[in-house]
Design a protein around this motif. Structure first.
Motif, PDB file in Angstrom:
ATOM      1  N   ALA A 171       0.800  -1.256   0.302  1.00  0.00           N
ATOM      2  CA  ALA A 171       0.179  -0.015  -0.062  1.00  0.00           C
ATOM      3  C   ALA A 171       0.874   0.939  -0.335  1.00  0.00           C
ATOM      4  O   ALA A 171       0.281   2.112  -0.491  1.00  0.00           O
ATOM      5  CB  ALA A 171      -1.205  -0.321   1.356  1.00  0.00           C
ATOM      6  N   TRP A 172       1.750   1.190   0.663  1.00  0.00           N
ATOM      7  CA  TRP A 172       2.960   2.650   0.554  1.00  0.00           C
ATOM      8  C   TRP A 172       3.612   2.598  -0.175  1.00  0.00           C
ATOM      9  O   TRP A 172       3.208   3.979  -0.871  1.00  0.00           O
ATOM     10  CB  TRP A 172       4.050   2.053   1.389  1.00  0.00           C
ATOM     11  N   GLN A 173       3.487   1.500  -1.383  1.00  0.00           N
ATOM     12  CA  GLN A 173       4.265   2.321  -2.740  1.00  0.00           C
ATOM     13  C   GLN A 173       3.173   2.491  -3.137  1.00  0.00           C
ATOM     14  O   GLN A 173       4.309   3.888  -4.593  1.00  0.00           O
ATOM     15  CB  GLN A 173       4.874   0.505  -3.044  1.00  0.00           C
ATOM     16  N   LEU A 174       2.283   2.651  -3.292  1.00  0.00           N
ATOM     17  CA  LEU A 174       1.261   2.791  -4.370  1.00  0.00           C
ATOM     18  C   LEU A 174       0.782   5.081  -4.298  1.00  0.00           C
ATOM     19  O   LEU A 174       0.203   5.485  -4.893  1.00  0.00           O
ATOM     20  CB  LEU A 174      -0.483   2.622  -3.792  1.00  0.00           C
ATOM     21  N   LEU A 175       1.403   5.625  -2.687  1.00  0.00           N
ATOM     22  CA  LEU A 175       1.951   6.951  -3.101  1.00  0.00           C
ATOM     23  C   LEU A 175       2.623   6.913  -4.025  1.00  0.00           C
ATOM     24  O   LEU A 175       2.399   8.500  -4.442  1.00  0.00           O
ATOM     25  CB  LEU A 175       2.913   6.771  -1.938  1.00  0.00           C
ATOM     26  N   ASP A 176       3.218   6.517  -4.538  1.00  0.00           N
ATOM     27  CA  ASP A 176       4.229   7.170  -6.419  1.00  0.00           C
ATOM     28  C   ASP A 176       3.183   7.396  -6.739  1.00  0.00           C
ATOM     29  O   ASP A 176       3.366   8.100  -7.324  1.00  0.00           O
ATOM     30  CB  ASP A 176       4.875   6.248  -6.611  1.00  0.00           C
ATOM     31  N   ARG A 177       1.297   6.823  -6.910  1.00  0.00           N
ATOM     32  CA  ARG A 177       1.002   7.072  -7.678  1.00  0.00           C
ATOM     33  C   ARG A 177      -0.563   7.760  -7.357  1.00  0.00           C
ATOM     34  O   ARG A 177      -1.641   8.551  -8.074  1.00  0.00           O
ATOM     35  CB  ARG A 177       0.174   6.061  -8.380  1.00  0.00           C
ATOM     36  N   PHE A 178      -0.682   7.639  -5.408  1.00  0.00           N
ATOM     37  CA  PHE A 178      -1.606   8.575  -5.344  1.00  0.00           C
ATOM     38  C   PHE A 178      -1.505   9.460  -4.591  1.00  0.00           C
ATOM     39  O   PHE A 178      -0.286   9.028  -3.470  1.00  0.00           O
ATOM     40  CB  PHE A 178      -2.704   7.569  -5.199  1.00  0.00           C
ATOM     41  N   ASP A 179      -2.149  10.403  -4.153  1.00  0.00           N
ATOM     42  CA  ASP A 179      -2.041  11.561  -3.463  1.00  0.00           C
ATOM     43  C   ASP A 179      -2.714  11.207  -1.608  1.00  0.00           C
ATOM     44  O   ASP A 179      -2.145  11.817  -0.931  1.00  0.00           O
ATOM     45  CB  ASP A 179      -2.697  13.022  -3.793  1.00  0.00           C
ATOM     46  N   CYS A 180      -3.307  10.504  -1.479  1.00  0.00           N
ATOM     47  CA  CYS A 180      -4.625  10.185  -0.579  1.00  0.00           C
ATOM     48  C   CYS A 180      -5.160   8.989  -0.842  1.00  0.00           C
ATOM     49  O   CYS A 180      -5.339   8.780  -1.583  1.00  0.00           O
ATOM     50  CB  CYS A 180      -5.223  11.459   0.003  1.00  0.00           C
ATOM     51  N   MET A 181      -4.751   7.698   0.408  1.00  0.00           N
ATOM     52  CA  MET A 181      -5.408   6.781   0.336  1.00  0.00           C
ATOM     53  C   MET A 181      -5.872   6.278   1.446  1.00  0.00           C
ATOM     54  O   MET A 181      -5.929   6.876   3.143  1.00  0.00           O
ATOM     55  CB  MET A 181      -4.680   5.906  -0.289  1.00  0.00           C
ATOM     56  N   GLY A 182      -7.572   6.278   1.799  1.00  0.00           N
ATOM     57  CA  GLY A 182      -8.361   5.754   3.093  1.00  0.00           C
ATOM     58  C   GLY A 182      -9.370   3.988   3.062  1.00  0.00           C
ATOM     59  O   GLY A 182      -8.919   3.791   1.623  1.00  0.00           O
ATOM     60  N   VAL A 183     -10.153   4.438   3.397  1.00  0.00           N
ATOM     61  CA  VAL A 183     -11.352   3.323   3.354  1.00  0.00           C
ATOM     62  C   VAL A 183     -12.126   3.909   3.829  1.00  0.00           C
ATOM     63  O   VAL A 183     -12.523   4.493   4.953  1.00  0.00           O
ATOM     64  CB  VAL A 183     -10.595   2.212   4.542  1.00  0.00           C
ATOM     65  N   HIS A 184     -13.282   3.327   3.282  1.00  0.00           N
ATOM     66  CA  HIS A 184     -14.655   4.067   3.305  1.00  0.00           C
ATOM     67  C   HIS A 184     -15.094   3.753   4.754  1.00  0.00           C
ATOM     68  O   HIS A 184     -14.879   2.382   5.375  1.00  0.00           O
ATOM     69  CB  HIS A 184     -15.645   3.426   2.124  1.00  0.00           C
ATOM     70  N   SER A 185     -15.747   4.545   5.561  1.00  0.00           N
ATOM     71  CA  SER A 185     -16.581   3.775   6.577  1.00  0.00           C
ATOM     72  C   SER A 185     -17.548   2.850   7.036  1.00  0.00           C
ATOM     73  O   SER A 185     -18.127   2.973   5.710  1.00  0.00           O
ATOM     74  CB  SER A 185     -16.714   5.232   7.233  1.00  0.00           C
ATOM     75  N   PRO A 186     -17.606   2.126   7.564  1.00  0.00           N
ATOM     76  CA  PRO A 186     -18.794   1.554   7.182  1.00  0.00           C
ATOM     77  C   PRO A 186     -20.268   1.954   7.620  1.00  0.00           C
ATOM     78  O   PRO A 186     -21.227   1.560   6.830  1.00  0.00           O
ATOM     79  CB  PRO A 186     -18.806   0.672   8.932  1.00  0.00           C
ATOM     80  N   ILE A 187     -20.169   3.746   8.277  1.00  0.00           N
ATOM     81  CA  ILE A 187     -21.428   4.319   7.940  1.00  0.00           C
ATOM     82  C   ILE A 187     -20.988   5.244   7.597  1.00  0.00           C
ATOM     83  O   ILE A 187     -20.538   5.855   8.116  1.00  0.00           O
ATOM     84  CB  ILE A 187     -21.640   4.853   9.767  1.00  0.00           C
ATOM     85  N   PRO A 188     -21.418   5.364   5.882  1.00  0.00           N
ATOM     86  CA  PRO A 188     -20.875   6.422   5.045  1.00  0.00           C
ATOM     87  C   PRO A 188     -21.022   7.558   5.204  1.00  0.00           C
ATOM     88  O   PRO A 188     -21.072   8.588   4.314  1.00  0.00           O
ATOM     89  CB  PRO A 188     -20.183   5.715   4.008  1.00  0.00           C
ATOM     90  N   ASP A 189     -21.539   7.818   6.160  1.00  0.00           N
ATOM     91  CA  ASP A 189     -22.782   8.761   6.075  1.00  0.00           C
ATOM     92  C   ASP A 189     -22.930   9.698   7.466  1.00  0.00           C
ATOM     93  O   ASP A 189     -23.561   9.303   8.558  1.00  0.00           O
ATOM     94  CB  ASP A 189     -24.445   9.546   5.592  1.00  0.00           C
ATOM     95  N   GLN A 190     -22.253  10.261   8.105  1.00  0.00           N
ATOM     96  CA  GLN A 190     -21.649  10.126   9.348  1.00  0.00           C
ATOM     97  C   GLN A 190     -22.823  11.100  10.045  1.00  0.00           C
ATOM     98  O   GLN A 190     -23.426  11.384  11.049  1.00  0.00           O
ATOM     99  CB  GLN A 190     -19.805  10.848   9.467  1.00  0.00           C
ATOM    100  N   ARG A 191     -22.795  12.266   9.625  1.00  0.00           N
ATOM    101  CA  ARG A 191     -24.149  13.256   9.197  1.00  0.00           C
ATOM    102  C   ARG A 191     -25.522  12.943  10.019  1.00  0.00           C
ATOM    103  O   ARG A 191     -27.018  13.192  10.135  1.00  0.00           O
ATOM    104  CB  ARG A 191     -24.132  14.269   8.710  1.00  0.00           C
ATOM    105  N   GLY A 192     -26.018  12.227   8.656  1.00  0.00           N
ATOM    106  CA  GLY A 192     -27.777  11.615   8.680  1.00  0.00           C
ATOM    107  C   GLY A 192     -27.464  11.001   9.184  1.00  0.00           C
ATOM    108  O   GLY A 192     -28.740  10.622  10.057  1.00  0.00           O
ATOM    109  N   PHE A 193     -26.018  10.167  10.117  1.00  0.00           N
ATOM    110  CA  PHE A 193     -26.364   8.878  10.888  1.00  0.00           C
ATOM    111  C   PHE A 193     -26.715   9.523  11.930  1.00  0.00           C
ATOM    112  O   PHE A 193     -27.591   8.919  12.849  1.00  0.00           O
ATOM    113  CB  PHE A 193     -24.949   8.306  11.052  1.00  0.00           C
ATOM    114  N   LEU A 194     -25.675  10.899  12.525  1.00  0.00           N
ATOM    115  CA  LEU A 194     -26.511  11.369  13.666  1.00  0.00           C
ATOM    116  C   LEU A 194     -28.056  12.592  13.938  1.00  0.00           C
ATOM    117  O   LEU A 194     -28.120  13.376  14.589  1.00  0.00           O
ATOM    118  CB  LEU A 194     -25.372  12.208  14.131  1.00  0.00           C
TER     119      LEU A 194
END
Length: 255
Positions: free
Chosen positions: A100-123
């Motif tokens: 994954a670290w080596q992919l930073l040569d190609r991408f600017d930022c990497m992460g993982v989708h949240s299990p609940i991808p709508d924080q404001r809606g959930f709250l």
């Protein structure tokens, strides 16, 4: 590999941090690890193989965490102009992160989708102005984030902090991150949930889990259970521990 954390507050967070740092060292013994903290907390980090940076700020009282502390740490690291991985204290590294670290040569930022991808809606909060629709641009969980050292990554960190500092009603840092990513125009990449396995969500996973994420004192044992079977499985809560529900698809193709 450069890795940063932000630790402060109660003593339990020092124990979480130690667990995470030592797991990281097992797979990346030469990692450069920096912990951003407060003057009051710095003494709890003695003996850890890390560099300690005291932020010139005071953590706000909270029953969870102070997102300003975290984002100021990430922004400070981004301003250096070097690639880094940010990890929450309650993470556990269960495998090599080199691919994954080596992919930073190609991408600017990497992460993982949240299990609940709508924080404001959930709250039960209304959408914030200029915030993308999480139904089509899902939010990332902010506990595991890879940043390149390029200006686009620096801009994401700066914008994320700026949005939070607008103090728009509604807690958390997840939805401001979604907005910062949306506005960035950066090269983004979503990693599989094996790189940020949010155990409380009882996720479906496939392959080796690289990073576990939960407030749990014995994540080493959980990692052994989770990775005992690399096949398609669901991680389920079992008392105070976790177990596997193997092959919930019952052998049906799901690709």
């Amino acid at each position: 590999m450069k890795v940063i954390y932000c630790a402060y507050g109660r003593a339990k967070y020092a124990a979480q941090l130690e667990q995470s740092v030592r797991s990281l060292r097992l797979h990346h013994p030469d990692a450069q690890i920096t912990v951003y903290t407060t003057a009051a907390f710095a003494g709890l980090l003695a003996g850890l193989p890390v560099q300690v940076v005291v932020l010139d700020t005071t953590a706000q009282a909270s029953d969870w965490h102070d997102p300003f502390m975290k984002l100021r740490a990430i922004h400070a690291a981004a301003c250096v102009g070097q690639a880094f991985l940010y990890l929450d204290n309650d993470t556990y590294v269960a495998g090599s992160l080199s691919d994954a670290w080596q992919l930073l040569d190609r991408f600017d930022c990497m992460g993982v989708h949240s299990p609940i991808p709508d924080q404001r809606g959930f709250l039960s909060l209304p959408p914030a102005h200029n915030t993308p629709n999480p139904a089509i641009f899902p939010e990332w969980n902010g506990g595991v984030l890879f940043f390149s050292g390029r200006p686009a990554a620096q801009a994401i960190a700066a914008d994320w902090l700026n949005i939070l500092e607008q103090r728009i009603p509604g807690g958390g840092d997840q939805w401001p991150l979604g907005r910062a990513l949306w506005q960035s125009g950066a090269r983004l990449h979503v990693l599989p949930n094996t790189y940020n396995c949010r155990l409380p969500a009882c996720p479906l996973v496939y392959g080796a889990v690289k990073i576990l994420h939960d407030d749990h004192p014995e994540l080493a044992g959980v990692a052994q259970v989770v990775n005992a079977d690399p096949g398609y499985r669901q991680i389920i809560r079992h008392g105070d521990a976790y177990a596997l529900s193997p092959d919930p698809s019952q052998g049906r193709r799901c690709f």
